[in-house]
Scaffold this motif. Structure first.
Motif, short mmCIF file in Angstrom:
data_model
loop_
_atom_site.label_atom_id
_atom_site.label_comp_id
_atom_site.label_asym_id
_atom_site.label_seq_id
_atom_site.Cartn_x
_atom_site.Cartn_y
_atom_site.Cartn_z
N LYS A 97 73.58 64.57 21.01
CA LYS A 97 72.87 63.54 20.49
C LYS A 97 71.93 63.86 19.80
CE LYS A 97 70.54 59.61 22.54
NZ LYS A 97 70.04 59.00 23.85
N PRO A 98 71.72 63.30 18.57
CA PRO A 98 70.74 63.69 17.80
C PRO A 98 69.37 63.38 18.25
CG PRO A 98 72.29 62.16 16.69
CD PRO A 98 72.73 62.13 17.94
N THR A 99 68.54 64.54 18.08
CA THR A 99 67.11 64.67 18.80
C THR A 99 66.14 64.52 17.32
OG1 THR A 99 67.33 66.89 19.12
CG2 THR A 99 67.59 65.29 21.06
N ARG A 103 61.90 60.74 16.44
CA ARG A 103 62.04 59.90 17.56
C ARG A 103 62.38 60.82 18.71
NH1 ARG A 103 65.45 58.06 13.77
NH2 ARG A 103 67.31 58.37 14.78
N PHE A 104 61.44 61.99 18.85
CA PHE A 104 61.73 62.83 20.14
C PHE A 104 61.63 62.46 21.31
CE2 PHE A 104 61.10 66.70 22.53
CZ PHE A 104 61.86 67.72 22.03
N VAL A 109 66.65 65.74 25.58
CA VAL A 109 66.84 66.96 25.71
C VAL A 109 67.41 67.51 27.10
CG1 VAL A 109 65.60 69.27 25.41
CG2 VAL A 109 65.03 67.45 23.83
N ARG A 110 66.69 66.97 27.91
CA ARG A 110 67.24 67.23 29.42
C ARG A 110 68.71 66.89 29.84
NH1 ARG A 110 63.53 64.75 31.53
NH2 ARG A 110 62.15 66.29 31.97
N SER A 153 67.64 67.03 12.84
CA SER A 153 68.06 66.37 13.91
C SER A 153 68.55 67.08 15.34
CB SER A 153 68.85 65.13 13.46
OG SER A 153 68.20 64.42 12.54
N ALA A 154 68.57 68.39 15.71
CA ALA A 154 69.37 69.26 16.49
C ALA A 154 68.22 69.81 17.19
CB ALA A 154 70.20 69.85 15.79
#
Length: 258
Positions: A97-99, A103-104, A109-110, A153-154
């Motif tokens: 999923k892009p991070t 838009r963090f 991330v979890r 984005s990763a």
């Protein structure tokens, strides 16, 4: 160099419902293997036997949420009881999923760490005792070239894959001499439903069946600790990691178009 991984026993592939895991399962079935495929949802596995019709292997579906340690242990126990000992565990389950930094989201991330790292940790917890008792077999951990260094984005995905690279390296040091071969799989961009989500150009994009063929050959004929494809892209990224950040960041932006 590592020894070839031929002989009797079960090939266990996690994340066999789509992408590289599915293509690899089909390749092993064509080679006549007994394949245990694990996915969270049974419907993603149900069409695999039909796709492999005419192949010499046998496919068996096992549903499990691999983020759940008890469920993972139960799935491996079922495979051992119903099919026999696992000779090769390809720990491939994961997601993307892009991070983006703009838009963090910590929950994203979890989720990526649970899906990409803890599924592997739980699978290792379940499968290693049997391999150690038999003093034989192979564990292959599917990481990514994205684990080599930061990519746009990763932030979450790359962190999870970097953790797997480190985990595989540590396990190799621990398990050498115990009869267990540890392999690290580091694919670049392979055309799958996950890479279709990437919002940037993907250099050296590889067809999933081509990737599965290369992976199968590497697993079954032996070779280096790390299995990389496409090679040119991997070597470029390896070389880039030796550069100072003043050069690394502009090169990444040039490659990705960001």
């Amino acid at each position: 160099m590592t020894a070839a991984n031929t002989g009797p026993g079960v090939v266990w592939i996690t994340g066999a419902g789509s992408g590289i895991g599915r293509a690899l399962a089909l390749r092993y079935l064509r080679a006549g293997a007994i394949v245990a495929g694990t996915a969270r949802r049974l419907e993603t596995l149900e069409s695999l036997p039909a796709e492999a019709r005419g192949a010499g292997g046998r496919f068996h579906a096992f549903t499990a949420d691999l983020t759940d340690l008890a469920a993972t242990r139960a799935a491996v126990a079922r495979i051992d009881a119903e099919l026999g000992p696992i000779r090769l565990a390809v720990l491939n389950a994961g997601t993307h999923k892009p991070t983006p930094g703009t838009r963090f989201n910590a929950d994203d991330v979890r989720m990526l760490l649970d899906s990409n790292v803890m599924t592997v940790a739980n699978s290792l917890d379940a499968v290693l005792p049997g391999l150690l008792a038999r003093r034989g077999g192979m564990v292959a951990i599917n990481a990514s070239l994205a684990g080599y260094g930061g990519l746009p984005s990763a932030a979450g995905y790359g962190a999870s894959k970097a953790a797997l690279i480190n985990m595989a390296e540590a396990l190799k040091l621990d398990l050498d001499g115990k009869g267990i071969t540890v392999r690290l799989i580091s694919p670049g961009f392979v055309r799958t439903p996950l890479t279709d989500r990437n919002p940037f150009p993907m250099p050296f994009l590889m067809d999933v069946d081509v990737a599965a063929e290369r992976l199968w050959r590497a697993l079954e004929t032996g070779g280096d600790f790390e299995i990389i494809f496409p090679r040119r892209f991997a070597y470029i990224l390896k070389a880039m990691r030796l550069l100072p950040y003043s050069l690394y960041f502009p090169l990444v932006r040039r490659f990705t178009g960001i």
